[in-house]
Design a protein around this motif. Structure first.
Motif, short mmCIF file in Angstrom:
data_model
loop_
_atom_site.label_atom_id
_atom_site.label_comp_id
_atom_site.label_asym_id
_atom_site.label_seq_id
_atom_site.Cartn_x
_atom_site.Cartn_y
_atom_site.Cartn_z
N ASN A 1 0.96 -1.21 0.09
CA ASN A 1 0.02 0.05 0.05
C ASN A 1 0.95 1.31 0.01
O ASN A 1 0.57 2.17 -0.63
CB ASN A 1 -0.87 0.03 1.15
N LYS A 2 1.89 1.16 0.58
CA LYS A 2 2.61 2.46 0.75
C LYS A 2 3.53 2.67 -0.59
O LYS A 2 3.60 3.47 -0.89
CB LYS A 2 3.96 2.03 1.81
N GLU A 3 4.00 1.52 -1.09
CA GLU A 3 4.63 1.28 -2.69
C GLU A 3 3.42 1.83 -3.58
O GLU A 3 3.98 2.83 -4.53
CB GLU A 3 4.98 0.01 -2.93
N GLN A 4 2.14 1.62 -3.65
CA GLN A 4 1.30 2.12 -4.41
C GLN A 4 0.75 3.64 -4.31
O GLN A 4 0.84 4.24 -5.23
CB GLN A 4 -0.10 1.31 -3.95
N HIS A 5 0.93 3.88 -2.94
CA HIS A 5 0.81 5.39 -2.80
C HIS A 5 1.98 6.21 -3.40
O HIS A 5 1.66 7.26 -4.03
CB HIS A 5 0.82 5.55 -1.25
N PHE B 1 2.25 0.13 -11.24
CA PHE B 1 1.05 0.15 -10.68
C PHE B 1 0.34 -1.35 -10.82
O PHE B 1 -0.31 -1.83 -9.92
CB PHE B 1 0.07 1.22 -11.19
N GLU B 2 0.25 -1.93 -12.13
CA GLU B 2 -0.15 -3.13 -12.23
C GLU B 2 0.32 -4.36 -11.43
O GLU B 2 -0.07 -5.16 -11.03
CB GLU B 2 -0.30 -3.47 -13.77
N ALA B 3 1.77 -4.08 -11.44
CA ALA B 3 2.54 -5.21 -10.72
C ALA B 3 2.20 -5.04 -9.29
O ALA B 3 2.18 -6.25 -8.45
CB ALA B 3 4.20 -4.96 -10.92
N ASN B 4 2.06 -3.80 -8.94
CA ASN B 4 2.00 -3.68 -7.41
C ASN B 4 0.25 -4.49 -6.83
O ASN B 4 0.22 -5.00 -5.99
CB ASN B 4 2.10 -2.18 -6.88
N GLU C 1 0.62 -8.16 -6.96
CA GLU C 1 1.30 -8.64 -5.74
C GLU C 1 0.47 -8.61 -4.57
O GLU C 1 0.39 -9.44 -3.80
CB GLU C 1 2.67 -7.80 -5.57
N LYS C 2 -0.29 -7.49 -4.49
CA LYS C 2 -1.26 -7.30 -3.50
C LYS C 2 -2.18 -8.40 -3.64
O LYS C 2 -2.61 -8.87 -2.40
CB LYS C 2 -1.86 -5.96 -3.46
N SER C 3 -2.61 -8.81 -4.83
CA SER C 3 -3.82 -9.59 -4.86
C SER C 3 -3.31 -10.96 -4.53
O SER C 3 -3.96 -11.85 -3.70
CB SER C 3 -4.18 -9.49 -6.17
N ASP C 4 -2.04 -11.22 -4.90
CA ASP C 4 -1.48 -12.71 -4.61
C ASP C 4 -1.17 -12.83 -3.08
O ASP C 4 -1.64 -13.68 -2.23
CB ASP C 4 -0.05 -12.95 -4.91
N LEU C 5 -0.97 -11.63 -2.40
CA LEU C 5 -1.00 -11.78 -0.76
C LEU C 5 -2.27 -11.89 -0.17
O LEU C 5 -2.62 -12.57 0.74
CB LEU C 5 -0.41 -10.28 -0.20
N VAL C 6 -3.47 -11.32 -0.65
CA VAL C 6 -4.85 -11.46 -0.28
C VAL C 6 -5.17 -12.90 -0.39
O VAL C 6 -5.94 -13.45 0.45
CB VAL C 6 -6.00 -10.49 -0.93
N ASP C 7 -4.86 -13.49 -1.40
CA ASP C 7 -5.30 -14.89 -1.76
C ASP C 7 -4.65 -15.63 -0.68
O ASP C 7 -5.23 -16.91 -0.28
CB ASP C 7 -4.80 -15.22 -3.17
N GLN C 8 -3.19 -15.36 -0.36
CA GLN C 8 -2.65 -16.16 0.67
C GLN C 8 -3.66 -16.21 2.10
O GLN C 8 -3.48 -16.99 2.92
CB GLN C 8 -1.17 -15.57 0.95
N ILE C 9 -3.99 -14.81 2.36
CA ILE C 9 -4.65 -14.74 3.64
C ILE C 9 -5.85 -15.51 3.58
O ILE C 9 -6.59 -16.19 4.53
CB ILE C 9 -5.07 -13.06 3.91
N ILE C 10 -6.63 -15.60 2.37
CA ILE C 10 -8.07 -16.21 2.47
C ILE C 10 -7.71 -17.63 2.36
O ILE C 10 -8.25 -18.35 3.31
CB ILE C 10 -8.60 -16.18 0.98
#
Length: 158
Positions: free
Chosen positions: A27-31, A44-47, A50-59
Motif C-alpha cells: 500500500n505504501k509502494e502504491q501510494h 502500478f499493475e505489478a503492485n 502482488e497485493k492480490s497474491d497476498l490477499v489470496d494467501q490470507i484467504i
C-alpha cells in the motif's frame, strides 16, 4: 491432539501478521506510485497483482484456520487452563491482526481516492493530447492548403 492443532493455529496467525505487513508495504509502494509525476502503469499493475497474491494467501490461511478451529474448539474450551499460553498468544495475534486490518482499510481508502484523482488527471491529459493533436492536424491541413494557392492570390508587391 489439541497442542499440535493449537501450534499450527498460532503459526497460521503469525504468518497472517507477516502477510498483512506485506500488504501494508504494498500500500505504501502504491501510494508512492500514484504520487509520482509520471504515472508508471507497469509498476502500478505489478503492485496490484502482488497485493492480490497476498490477499489470496490470507484467504487460504483463514480457511485453514477456521477448519482447524472447528476441529479443536470443544477440546480447547474444555481444557482452557492447559492451553492458556497458546490461547493468550492467539488473542494477542488476533488483536495485532485486527489493528493491521484497520490500518490497511484506511490505506486502501486513501489510495483509492488518490487513484481516482490520478486516473482523472490521466484522462484529462489524454483528452488534452487528443485536442492538441486535433488542433495540430487542423493547422497542418491549413498550412498544406497554402502550398496550393494560386499565384493570383499571392501579393505581387515587392
Amino acid at each position: 491432539m489439541g497442542n499440535d492443532y493449537l501450534s499450527v493455529m498460532v503459526q497460521s496467525l503469525q504468518k497472517k501478521v507477516r502477510i498483512l505487513d506485506g500488504i501494508i508495504d504494498k500500500n505504501k509502494e502504491q501510494h508512492q506510485i500514484l504520487e509520482q509525476e509520471e504515472f508508471d502503469t507497469d509498476a502500478f499493475e505489478a503492485n496490484v497483482q502482488e497485493k492480490s497474491d497476498l490477499v489470496d494467501q490470507i484467504i487460504f490461511l483463514d480457511e485453514g484456520f477456521e477448519d482447524l478451529y472447528g476441529r479443536v474448539k470443544a477440546v480447547v474450551e474444555a481444557e482452557k487452563q492447559e492451553h492458556k499460553e497458546e490461547i493468550l498468544l492467539m488473542k494477542q495475534l488476533i488483536t495485532e491482526i485486527t489493528e493491521k486490518s484497520v490500518t490497511i482499510q484506511s490505506e486502501e481508502i486513501r489510495n483509492r481516492r488518490l487513484m481516482e484523482l490520478r486516473f482523472s488527471q490521466e484522462r484529462k491529459k489524454v483528452r488534452n493530447r487528443k485536442n492538441t493533436s486535433a488542433v495540430a492536424n487542423q493547422y497542418y491541413k491549413s498550412m498544406s492548403k497554402l502550398e496550393h494557392v494560386d499565384a493570383q492570390f499571392m501579393d505581387r508587391k515587392k
